[in-house]
Design an enzyme around this catalytic site. Structure first.
Site, PDB file in Angstrom:
ATOM      1  N   HIS A 158       0.830  -1.221   0.000  1.00 41.80           N
ATOM      2  CA  HIS A 158       0.000   0.000   0.000  1.00 41.80           C
ATOM      3  C   HIS A 158       0.856   1.260   0.000  1.00 41.80           C
ATOM      4  CE1 HIS A 158      -3.494  -2.547   1.350  1.00 41.80           C
ATOM      5  NE2 HIS A 158      -2.501  -3.197   1.948  1.00 41.80           N
ATOM      6  N   SER A 280      15.006  21.056 -17.692  1.00 38.30           N
ATOM      7  CA  SER A 280      13.823  21.869 -17.934  1.00 38.30           C
ATOM      8  C   SER A 280      14.255  23.101 -18.719  1.00 38.30           C
ATOM      9  CB  SER A 280      13.214  22.283 -16.599  1.00 38.30           C
ATOM     10  OG  SER A 280      12.533  23.509 -16.718  1.00 38.30           O
TER      11      SER A 280
END
Ligand code: ARG
Length: 433
Positions: A158, A280
């Protein structure tokens, strides 16, 4: 576009309509052309077997077909939209090389079984290549599992910290996964290993084609018997191939997801190889995990190809031109998977594991399961042991995770990864391909 094979006297043809009907077919046929030529050679040999072609004519045609293959390799023959499709290009090439005898090659076959057989050969080849690439990826993961067999990292369920685990277990999961994919690809190859050539337009033909012989010549395992069934496999064998390709794509997705997540500053478990990241255009500080992100995106592309096929396959018996639309999703799926799988071994080998970060993410509560199991072995019922540990979580102390990792000794677990067995499976598959 040259006159199509089916052109009749005084037939009127509209260029725009013809272009629409040809679509991207002729470009896609570039992938199929060598296989189409290979099958044409087997067909010609079959015609000679039953004296439908003289031995001399068959040899002349065969030599021209061989020449066509080398012209393709040498870039001297380019399949482009001068032709309606690859099938027409073969006949056109033959007529230009051997004259009138080139027009004999289509006796006893239709483009319907011609495309079927070329696709089957293409798919067999694609499955073999995909299986080999999957095994390369399995090898790379196995090597890393070996090098970091007992190096600790947290095990999550989980996405919550669960128990101490190891890099060995994590990497071996990809080794076994890619190996299992290779096995599925191999099985799928065997399932589609059937020869449709000789079923013509889907109803057989009034000459006694030596079909079994053609099957052997093309090294197929079996002959597709019923011509209508053979036609009905168009697109549905492609679907099964894509479904098999989806398995390694899904494992690539899981690997890529793990790498994207574990390379975040928050985790810091791995550093991606510089070649796997980009910058970027505005933020000078960024190293973005573009490669794993794009790799993660190929499973959905293959799913989309499968959906395209499934939607097209809503047809009655017999050949329908709609079936031409099954070619593109198959070839897109195959090509996309190859491009991705080829990059996996380097990505696995060149990712850096930050051992200290992984180890320090294991906290004492993660030994709770070990302790509950130990108490049960000492005589308590497991449920009582579980409750006792749950009520005393704060009492758990920090320890050496390697001890916990090595103590899990049943087959395949962290203390007993069975890497030799995984390696043996990889080797056996490689030999079998
Ligand atoms: N391009 C066609 C296809 O992919 C080839 C078969 C054409 N057959 C026909 N009967 N028009 O299906």
């Amino acid at each position: 576009m040259k006159q199509p094979l089916w052109a009749k006297a005084n037939a009127s043809m509209d260029e725009r309509t013809m272009r629409f009907m040809a679509g991207r077919d002729v470009h896609l046929d570039q992938h199929l052309l060598p296989f189409d030529i290979q099958a044409t050679r087997a067909h010609v040999a079959g015609l000679a077997d039953i004296n439908a072609l003289s031995g001399d004519t068959a040899s002349t045609i065969d030599a021209a077909l061989e020449q066509m293959l080398s012209d393709i390799d040498a870039g001297k023959f380019i399949l482009d939209d001068r032709y309606e499709d690859g099938h027409s290009a073969i006949e056109d090439y033959l007529v230009s090389r051997v004259g009138e005898d080139g027009k004999r090659v289509h006796l006893g076959r239709s483009r319907n079984d011609q495309v079927l057989v070329a696709l089957r050969l293409y798919m067999k080849d694609a499955l073999t290549r995909a299986a080999l690439l999957s095994l390369d990826a399995a090898d790379a993961a196995l090597q890393r599992a070996r090098a970091h067999e007992f190096d600790p990292m947290p095990g999550y369920t989980h996405m919550q910290r669960a128990v101490p685990s190891s890099i060995g277990l994590w990497m071996a999961s990809f080794a076994e996964g890619f190996c299992s994919s290779a096995s599925l690809l191999r099985l799928t190859r065997s399932w589609i290993d059937e020869c449709p050539l000789g079923t013509a337009a889907g109803y057989g033909v009034n000459i006694d084609l030596p079909r079994e012989h053609t099957t052997e010549r093309l090294a197929f395992e079996r002959t597709l018997l019923n011509p209508m069934h053979a036609q009905a496999t168009r697109g549905s064998s492609e679907l099964q191939v894509l479904s098999a390709l989806w398995q390694p794509a899904q494992i690539i997705r899981r690997l890529a997801w793990d790498l994207v997540l574990f390379s975040t500053a928050e985790f810091g478990f791995v550093s991606l190889p510089p070649a796997a990241t980009t910058g970027s255009s505005i933020m000078p500080n960024k190293h973005n995990p573009d490669l794993p992100e794009l790799l993660r995106g190929i499973a959905p592309i293959i799913s989309g190809c499968m959906t395209e096929l499934q939607c097209t396959l809503a047809l009655p018996s017999g050949y329908h031109r709609d079936l031409q639309h099954t070619k593109e999703p198959l070839i897109r799926g195959v090509t996309t998977l190859f491009q991705a799988l080829e990059l996996i071994p380097d990505l696995i080998s060149n990712t850096t594991f930050n051992l200290d970060r992984m180890r320090s993410a294991i906290d004492p509560s993660m030994y709770a399961t070990d302790d509950a199991v130990q108490l049960a072995i000492d005589g308590h019922t497991f449920r009582d042991a579980y409750r006792h540990v749950a009520d005393n979580l704060d009492a758990l102390d920090n320890r050496d995770p390697a001890v916990s990792i090595k103590a899990r000794s049943s087959l395949g677990a962290t203390g007993n990864l069975a890497l030799a067995q995984i390696e043996a499976r990889i080797t056996a598959l490689r030999t079998d391909l």
